[in-house]
Design a protein around this motif. Structure first.
Motif, PDB file in Angstrom:
ATOM      1  N   PHE A  94       0.828  -1.195   0.000  1.00  0.00           N
ATOM      2  CA  PHE A  94       0.000   0.000   0.000  1.00  0.00           C
ATOM      3  C   PHE A  94       0.866   1.248   0.000  1.00  0.00           C
ATOM      4  CE2 PHE A  94       0.821  -1.353   4.284  1.00  0.00           C
ATOM      5  CZ  PHE A  94       1.096  -0.191   4.990  1.00  0.00           C
ATOM      6  N   GLU A  95       0.237   2.382  -0.269  1.00  0.00           N
ATOM      7  CA  GLU A  95       0.939   3.666  -0.247  1.00  0.00           C
ATOM      8  C   GLU A  95       0.457   4.489   0.930  1.00  0.00           C
ATOM      9  OE1 GLU A  95       0.610   5.810  -3.909  1.00  0.00           O
ATOM     10  OE2 GLU A  95       2.189   4.632  -4.843  1.00  0.00           O
ATOM     11  N   ILE A  96       1.373   5.284   1.484  1.00  0.00           N
ATOM     12  CA  ILE A  96       1.027   6.194   2.573  1.00  0.00           C
ATOM     13  C   ILE A  96       1.595   7.571   2.263  1.00  0.00           C
ATOM     14  CG2 ILE A  96       0.869   4.459   4.396  1.00  0.00           C
ATOM     15  CD1 ILE A  96       3.729   5.314   5.220  1.00  0.00           C
ATOM     16  N   SER A  97       0.976   8.578   2.837  1.00  0.00           N
ATOM     17  CA  SER A  97       1.504   9.936   2.731  1.00  0.00           C
ATOM     18  C   SER A  97       2.646  10.112   3.714  1.00  0.00           C
ATOM     19  CB  SER A  97       0.415  10.961   3.050  1.00  0.00           C
ATOM     20  OG  SER A  97      -0.573  10.919   2.067  1.00  0.00           O
ATOM     21  N   PRO A 117       9.845  -5.013  12.395  1.00  0.00           N
ATOM     22  CA  PRO A 117       9.587  -6.312  11.770  1.00  0.00           C
ATOM     23  C   PRO A 117       8.161  -6.412  11.225  1.00  0.00           C
ATOM     24  CG  PRO A 117      10.776  -6.617  13.806  1.00  0.00           C
ATOM     25  CD  PRO A 117      10.383  -5.154  13.745  1.00  0.00           C
ATOM     26  N   GLY A 118       8.059  -6.993  10.035  1.00  0.00           N
ATOM     27  CA  GLY A 118       6.767  -7.187   9.401  1.00  0.00           C
ATOM     28  C   GLY A 118       6.400  -6.089   8.428  1.00  0.00           C
ATOM     29  N   THR A 119       7.186  -5.015   8.358  1.00  0.00           N
ATOM     30  CA  THR A 119       6.926  -3.941   7.405  1.00  0.00           C
ATOM     31  C   THR A 119       8.229  -3.541   6.728  1.00  0.00           C
ATOM     32  OG1 THR A 119       7.167  -2.262   9.144  1.00  0.00           O
ATOM     33  CG2 THR A 119       4.935  -2.995   8.645  1.00  0.00           C
ATOM     34  N   VAL A 120       8.121  -3.174   5.447  1.00  0.00           N
ATOM     35  CA  VAL A 120       9.290  -2.767   4.670  1.00  0.00           C
ATOM     36  C   VAL A 120       8.884  -1.620   3.748  1.00  0.00           C
ATOM     37  CG1 VAL A 120      11.003  -3.482   2.953  1.00  0.00           C
ATOM     38  CG2 VAL A 120      10.214  -5.112   4.647  1.00  0.00           C
ATOM     39  N   THR A 121       9.665  -0.559   3.735  1.00  0.00           N
ATOM     40  CA  THR A 121       9.463   0.512   2.764  1.00  0.00           C
ATOM     41  C   THR A 121      10.103   0.042   1.465  1.00  0.00           C
ATOM     42  OG1 THR A 121       9.635   2.148   4.520  1.00  0.00           O
ATOM     43  CG2 THR A 121       9.836   2.955   2.264  1.00  0.00           C
ATOM     44  N   VAL A 122       9.287  -0.152   0.427  1.00  0.00           N
ATOM     45  CA  VAL A 122       9.808  -0.683  -0.841  1.00  0.00           C
ATOM     46  C   VAL A 122       9.915   0.384  -1.928  1.00  0.00           C
ATOM     47  CG1 VAL A 122       9.080  -3.046  -0.403  1.00  0.00           C
ATOM     48  CG2 VAL A 122       7.523  -1.489  -1.557  1.00  0.00           C
ATOM     49  N   HIS A 134       5.278  -2.527   2.232  1.00  0.00           N
ATOM     50  CA  HIS A 134       4.785  -3.900   2.263  1.00  0.00           C
ATOM     51  C   HIS A 134       4.660  -4.305   3.725  1.00  0.00           C
ATOM     52  CE1 HIS A 134       5.003  -8.295   2.356  1.00  0.00           C
ATOM     53  NE2 HIS A 134       4.345  -8.208   1.213  1.00  0.00           N
ATOM     54  N   ALA A 135       3.500  -4.842   4.074  1.00  0.00           N
ATOM     55  CA  ALA A 135       3.275  -5.325   5.437  1.00  0.00           C
ATOM     56  C   ALA A 135       2.930  -6.811   5.382  1.00  0.00           C
ATOM     57  CB  ALA A 135       2.140  -4.547   6.099  1.00  0.00           C
ATOM     58  N   LEU A 136       3.453  -7.556   6.333  1.00  0.00           N
ATOM     59  CA  LEU A 136       3.212  -8.996   6.406  1.00  0.00           C
ATOM     60  C   LEU A 136       1.778  -9.305   6.823  1.00  0.00           C
ATOM     61  CD1 LEU A 136       4.529 -11.828   6.271  1.00  0.00           C
ATOM     62  CD2 LEU A 136       5.091 -11.559   8.687  1.00  0.00           C
ATOM     63  N   THR A 137       1.229  -8.489   7.708  1.00  0.00           N
ATOM     64  CA  THR A 137      -0.122  -8.724   8.224  1.00  0.00           C
ATOM     65  C   THR A 137      -0.954  -7.444   8.153  1.00  0.00           C
ATOM     66  OG1 THR A 137       0.498  -8.125  10.476  1.00  0.00           O
ATOM     67  CG2 THR A 137       0.743 -10.449   9.868  1.00  0.00           C
ATOM     68  N   LYS A 138      -2.271  -7.618   8.294  1.00  0.00           N
ATOM     69  CA  LYS A 138      -3.155  -6.446   8.334  1.00  0.00           C
ATOM     70  C   LYS A 138      -2.842  -5.573   9.548  1.00  0.00           C
ATOM     71  CE  LYS A 138      -7.214  -7.819   5.736  1.00  0.00           C
ATOM     72  NZ  LYS A 138      -7.036  -6.867   4.660  1.00  0.00           N
ATOM     73  N   ALA A 139      -2.495  -6.204  10.670  1.00  0.00           N
ATOM     74  CA  ALA A 139      -2.159  -5.444  11.879  1.00  0.00           C
ATOM     75  C   ALA A 139      -0.931  -4.572  11.633  1.00  0.00           C
ATOM     76  CB  ALA A 139      -1.921  -6.380  13.056  1.00  0.00           C
ATOM     77  N   GLY A 140       0.063  -5.107  10.940  1.00  0.00           N
ATOM     78  CA  GLY A 140       1.249  -4.320  10.612  1.00  0.00           C
ATOM     79  C   GLY A 140       0.913  -3.159   9.700  1.00  0.00           C
ATOM     80  N   ALA A 141       0.037  -3.408   8.724  1.00  0.00           N
ATOM     81  CA  ALA A 141      -0.376  -2.344   7.807  1.00  0.00           C
ATOM     82  C   ALA A 141      -1.137  -1.257   8.560  1.00  0.00           C
ATOM     83  CB  ALA A 141      -1.240  -2.923   6.689  1.00  0.00           C
ATOM     84  N   GLU A 142      -2.013  -1.662   9.455  1.00  0.00           N
ATOM     85  CA  GLU A 142      -2.786  -0.681  10.231  1.00  0.00           C
ATOM     86  C   GLU A 142      -1.875   0.120  11.166  1.00  0.00           C
ATOM     87  OE1 GLU A 142      -5.862   0.311   9.693  1.00  0.00           O
ATOM     88  OE2 GLU A 142      -5.764  -1.118   8.028  1.00  0.00           O
ATOM     89  N   GLY A 147      -0.460   6.362  11.551  1.00  0.00           N
ATOM     90  CA  GLY A 147       0.209   7.659  11.486  1.00  0.00           C
ATOM     91  C   GLY A 147       1.009   8.022  12.727  1.00  0.00           C
ATOM     92  N   GLU A 148       1.051   7.144  13.719  1.00  0.00           N
ATOM     93  CA  GLU A 148       1.795   7.442  14.949  1.00  0.00           C
ATOM     94  C   GLU A 148       3.285   7.642  14.659  1.00  0.00           C
ATOM     95  OE1 GLU A 148       2.638   8.175  18.943  1.00  0.00           O
ATOM     96  OE2 GLU A 148       0.736   8.188  17.872  1.00  0.00           O
ATOM     97  N   MET A 149       3.858   6.746  13.864  1.00  0.00           N
ATOM     98  CA  MET A 149       5.279   6.868  13.540  1.00  0.00           C
ATOM     99  C   MET A 149       5.528   8.144  12.736  1.00  0.00           C
ATOM    100  SD  MET A 149       7.782   4.142  11.616  1.00  0.00           S
ATOM    101  CE  MET A 149       7.590   2.888  12.868  1.00  0.00           C
TER     102      MET A 149
END
Length: 162
Positions: A94-97, A117-122, A134-142, A147-149
């Motif tokens: 997915f894409e994020i701002s 772990p479980g997320t990678v900026t591609v 890219h996120a391994l799980t829906k929880a990682g994507a959420e 937007g906290e980070m």
């Protein structure tokens, strides 16, 4: 000049940490080599606001411990996902701002996503201020989408000059 002196001090501290020996010869060599590398860094542009963002140290003291906690939490979540065969693995691209506007802020944000772990900026699209993640799980994507980070990196970024 303050950036060059700071770089020399950090390099010397790193030298001492790795050396473990504190004879006059080794400490003197460390001082000379650290100062020389910092000087060359200044001449080559390495000791600039991107290469050695000394004015962001205070902001980093608030950001980096939070990131370490997030890395530990994500590590546990990824381990559970891998070990529990009933838990669904639902990878997502997915894409994020991107909130951070400086190069240091954008790189910190992209690397923080990848370190978790479980997320990678591609992919990075600085022209449109977007990252592809890219996120391994829906929880990682959420977790990334929350937007906290992003907010924390923007706060970290504002600690230094614009």
């Amino acid at each position: 000049m303050i950036r060059t002196v700071s770089l020399a001090l950090w390099l010397f501290a790193f030298w001492l940490l790795l050396s473990g020996h504190y004879t006059l010869w080794l400490v003197s060599a460390g001082i000379v080599i650290s100062a020389g590398i910092a000087f060359v860094g200044r001449l080559t542009g390495f000791a600039d606001e991107e290469g050695h963002p000394v004015e962001r140290i205070v902001g980093g003291l608030g950001y980096w411990p939070w990131l370490v906690i997030e890395i530990v939490k994500s590590s546990i979540d990824v381990a559970r996902t891998i070990l529990d065969v009933r838990r669904p693995i639902e990878p997502e691209l997915f894409e994020i701002s991107v909130g951070p506007k400086t190069a240091v802020g954008a790189v910190t944000y992209a690397n923080s996503i990848t370190l978790t772990p479980g997320t990678v900026t591609v992919g990075i699209d600085r022209e449109h201020d977007r990252f592809t993640v890219h996120a391994l799980t829906k929880a990682g994507a959420e977790g990334v989408r929350s937007g906290e980070m992003d907010r924390r990196v923007v706060a970290f970024e504002k600690e230094g000059p614009a």
